[in-house]
Design a protein around this motif. Structure first.
Motif, PDB file in Angstrom:
ATOM      1  N   GLU A 135       1.118  -0.696  -0.138  1.00  0.00           N
ATOM      2  CA  GLU A 135       0.085   0.143   0.044  1.00  0.00           C
ATOM      3  C   GLU A 135       0.810   1.684  -0.314  1.00  0.00           C
ATOM      4  O   GLU A 135       2.060   1.090   0.367  1.00  0.00           O
ATOM      5  N   LYS A 136       0.517   2.062  -0.533  1.00  0.00           N
ATOM      6  CA  LYS A 136       1.299   3.484  -0.562  1.00  0.00           C
ATOM      7  C   LYS A 136       0.899   4.474  -0.063  1.00  0.00           C
ATOM      8  O   LYS A 136      -0.319   4.594   0.537  1.00  0.00           O
ATOM      9  N   LYS A 137       1.364   4.698   0.551  1.00  0.00           N
ATOM     10  CA  LYS A 137       1.665   5.073   2.224  1.00  0.00           C
ATOM     11  C   LYS A 137       2.867   6.539   2.632  1.00  0.00           C
ATOM     12  O   LYS A 137       3.494   7.204   2.079  1.00  0.00           O
ATOM     13  N   GLY A 138       2.322   8.293   2.243  1.00  0.00           N
ATOM     14  CA  GLY A 138       2.351   9.039   2.891  1.00  0.00           C
ATOM     15  C   GLY A 138       3.545   9.204   3.852  1.00  0.00           C
ATOM     16  O   GLY A 138       3.069   8.437   5.086  1.00  0.00           O
ATOM     17  N   ASP A 169      16.367   9.723  16.518  1.00  0.00           N
ATOM     18  CA  ASP A 169      16.857  10.630  16.190  1.00  0.00           C
ATOM     19  C   ASP A 169      16.061  11.937  15.138  1.00  0.00           C
ATOM     20  O   ASP A 169      16.800  12.602  14.169  1.00  0.00           O
ATOM     21  N   VAL A 170      14.748  11.240  14.393  1.00  0.00           N
ATOM     22  CA  VAL A 170      14.502  11.604  13.466  1.00  0.00           C
ATOM     23  C   VAL A 170      12.527  11.226  14.080  1.00  0.00           C
ATOM     24  O   VAL A 170      11.966  10.281  14.877  1.00  0.00           O
ATOM     25  N   VAL A 171      11.815  11.391  13.545  1.00  0.00           N
ATOM     26  CA  VAL A 171      10.175  11.841  13.913  1.00  0.00           C
ATOM     27  C   VAL A 171       9.894  11.421  12.066  1.00  0.00           C
ATOM     28  O   VAL A 171       9.346  11.998  10.782  1.00  0.00           O
ATOM     29  N   GLU A 172       9.046  10.051  11.905  1.00  0.00           N
ATOM     30  CA  GLU A 172       8.572   9.755  11.022  1.00  0.00           C
ATOM     31  C   GLU A 172       6.770  10.234  10.992  1.00  0.00           C
ATOM     32  O   GLU A 172       6.049   9.681  11.760  1.00  0.00           O
ATOM     33  N   ILE A 173       6.452  11.605  10.215  1.00  0.00           N
ATOM     34  CA  ILE A 173       4.738  11.573   9.847  1.00  0.00           C
ATOM     35  C   ILE A 173       4.375  11.399   8.411  1.00  0.00           C
ATOM     36  O   ILE A 173       4.709  11.188   7.980  1.00  0.00           O
ATOM     37  N   ALA A 174       2.907  10.501   9.079  1.00  0.00           N
ATOM     38  CA  ALA A 174       2.233   9.931   8.549  1.00  0.00           C
ATOM     39  C   ALA A 174       1.279  10.460   7.679  1.00  0.00           C
ATOM     40  O   ALA A 174       0.788  11.667   8.529  1.00  0.00           O
ATOM     41  N   CYS A 175       1.186  10.317   6.252  1.00  0.00           N
ATOM     42  CA  CYS A 175      -0.130  11.386   5.639  1.00  0.00           C
ATOM     43  C   CYS A 175      -0.629  10.725   4.493  1.00  0.00           C
ATOM     44  O   CYS A 175      -0.254   9.837   4.120  1.00  0.00           O
ATOM     45  N   SER A 176      -1.165  11.084   3.180  1.00  0.00           N
ATOM     46  CA  SER A 176      -1.986  10.352   2.435  1.00  0.00           C
ATOM     47  C   SER A 176      -0.877  10.900   1.358  1.00  0.00           C
ATOM     48  O   SER A 176      -0.241  12.192   1.744  1.00  0.00           O
ATOM     49  N   PRO A 177      -0.920   9.776   0.458  1.00  0.00           N
ATOM     50  CA  PRO A 177       0.166  10.287  -0.305  1.00  0.00           C
ATOM     51  C   PRO A 177      -0.062  11.478  -0.922  1.00  0.00           C
ATOM     52  O   PRO A 177       1.376  12.356  -1.426  1.00  0.00           O
ATOM     53  N   ALA A 178      -1.074  11.903  -1.196  1.00  0.00           N
ATOM     54  CA  ALA A 178      -1.403  12.993  -2.183  1.00  0.00           C
ATOM     55  C   ALA A 178      -1.233  14.746  -1.221  1.00  0.00           C
ATOM     56  O   ALA A 178      -1.007  15.852  -1.027  1.00  0.00           O
ATOM     57  N   SER A 179      -0.744  13.952   0.230  1.00  0.00           N
ATOM     58  CA  SER A 179      -0.538  15.263   1.015  1.00  0.00           C
ATOM     59  C   SER A 179       1.004  15.409   1.137  1.00  0.00           C
ATOM     60  O   SER A 179       1.019  16.466   1.816  1.00  0.00           O
ATOM     61  N   VAL A 180       1.427  14.695   1.022  1.00  0.00           N
ATOM     62  CA  VAL A 180       3.116  14.277   1.268  1.00  0.00           C
ATOM     63  C   VAL A 180       4.043  16.016   0.959  1.00  0.00           C
ATOM     64  O   VAL A 180       4.792  16.703   1.341  1.00  0.00           O
ATOM     65  N   ALA A 197      10.510  13.527   2.277  1.00  0.00           N
ATOM     66  CA  ALA A 197       9.450  13.256   1.349  1.00  0.00           C
ATOM     67  C   ALA A 197       9.001  12.179   0.412  1.00  0.00           C
ATOM     68  O   ALA A 197       8.910  12.589  -0.213  1.00  0.00           O
ATOM     69  N   ASP A 198       8.084  11.351   0.401  1.00  0.00           N
ATOM     70  CA  ASP A 198       7.751  10.257  -0.752  1.00  0.00           C
ATOM     71  C   ASP A 198       6.484   9.222  -0.269  1.00  0.00           C
ATOM     72  O   ASP A 198       5.907   9.973   1.024  1.00  0.00           O
ATOM     73  N   SER A 199       6.449   8.897  -0.557  1.00  0.00           N
ATOM     74  CA  SER A 199       5.154   7.932  -0.542  1.00  0.00           C
ATOM     75  C   SER A 199       5.941   6.312  -0.825  1.00  0.00           C
ATOM     76  O   SER A 199       5.341   6.180  -2.264  1.00  0.00           O
ATOM     77  N   PRO A 200       6.143   6.083   0.253  1.00  0.00           N
ATOM     78  CA  PRO A 200       6.808   4.387  -0.060  1.00  0.00           C
ATOM     79  C   PRO A 200       5.629   3.575  -0.675  1.00  0.00           C
ATOM     80  O   PRO A 200       4.840   3.876   0.155  1.00  0.00           O
ATOM     81  N   LEU A 201       6.084   2.352  -0.578  1.00  0.00           N
ATOM     82  CA  LEU A 201       5.241   1.344  -0.785  1.00  0.00           C
ATOM     83  C   LEU A 201       5.328   0.522   0.625  1.00  0.00           C
ATOM     84  O   LEU A 201       6.257   0.048   0.215  1.00  0.00           O
TER      85      LEU A 201
END
Length: 248
Positions: A135-138, A169-180, A197-201
């Motif tokens: 599933e593609k996720k932002g 040392d990082v923060v992973e922020i989830a969003c819809s692929p269209a909102s990246v 900033a990408d939309s990985p599978l």
């Protein structure tokens, strides 16, 4: 492996490819060329180019290289016409693999990939054979430098993100692929240091490989794919215990 940090995998991948920085620059340069030809040379009016510049900087591509790639594409200096291609197949033990490529020669790329899969105990399949497992996720990753989580939550909601997870040392922020792009730009403007900033599978299920020889073949398959100039991204659903041990 669900819940493990994606960024830790990216960092390992970057560390492994530090000795081949020219290849990394070449691959991102191709993406920039395509983005400029499709949407123009101004990143303020070309969201794809804006995100690619952030990606290039996160991969330590010098500003001169970035500007040169943009100018070359804008002035039709790059005569290659790259085509987006997606290939699907199976590694050893049925591991699902998806390869995203930018190529100016589909026959060459398909032949190279088929050779890699055959050589290392897998096979290149038809489109759709494994994509249903992903599933593609932002995802936008920012540096965790004195980040106030309450403030970050407010800022994430304001720019359209869904959730975030602090991973060392990082923060992973989830969003819809269209909102990246909106999340990337919004957080950058708020002063956060965006690393990617990408939309990985993301796979829905994972496969393990118990046989050490087959694990070695899977590693060599991934190395061969990632080393190919036409290949931009490689996704798989292999749960690798060696990587899990590295994270701990």
């Amino acid at each position: 492996m669900s819940g493990h940090s994606k960024w830790s995998t990216i960092k390992r991948k970057k560390e492994k490819t530090d000795g081949a920085r020219a290849k990394v620059f070449t691959k991102i340069g191709r993406e920039i060329s395509v983005a400029v030809k499709e949407g123009g040379a101004d990143p303020n009016n070309n969201s794809k180019l804006y995100d690619l510049i952030a990606k290039a900087k996160a991969n330590n591509v010098p500003n001169d290289n970035i500007e040169r790639a943009i100018k070359k594409a804008a002035n039709d200096g790059d005569k290659n016409n790259y085509i987006d291609m997606v290939y699907e197949g199976y590694g050893p033990c049925g591991v699902a693999v998806i390869v995203e490529a930018l190529t100016d020669n589909k026959n060459r790329t398909a032949g190279d990939l088929r050779h890699y899969f055959d050589k290392f105990g897998g096979n290149l399949g038809q489109n759709g054979c494994v994509s249903f497992l992903f599933e593609k996720k932002g995802m936008v990753v920012v540096e965790n430098k004195n980040v106030n989580e309450e403030q970050l939550m407010e800022d994430c909601m304001e720019v359209g993100a869904d959730d975030f997870s602090v991973e060392g040392d990082v923060v992973e922020i989830a969003c819809s692929p269209a909102s990246v792009h909106a999340v990337n730009r919004g957080l950058t403007e708020k002063g956060y240091a965006v690393l990617s900033a990408d939309s990985p599978l993301i796979p829905s299920t994972y496969t393990t490989i118990d046989d050490p020889e087959l694990r070695e073949k899977m590693n060599r398959l991934l190395d061969a794919l990632e080393d190919n100039d036409d290949v931009q991204e490689v996704y798989h659903n292999w749960e690798n215990p060696d990587e899990d041990a590295d994270e701990e």
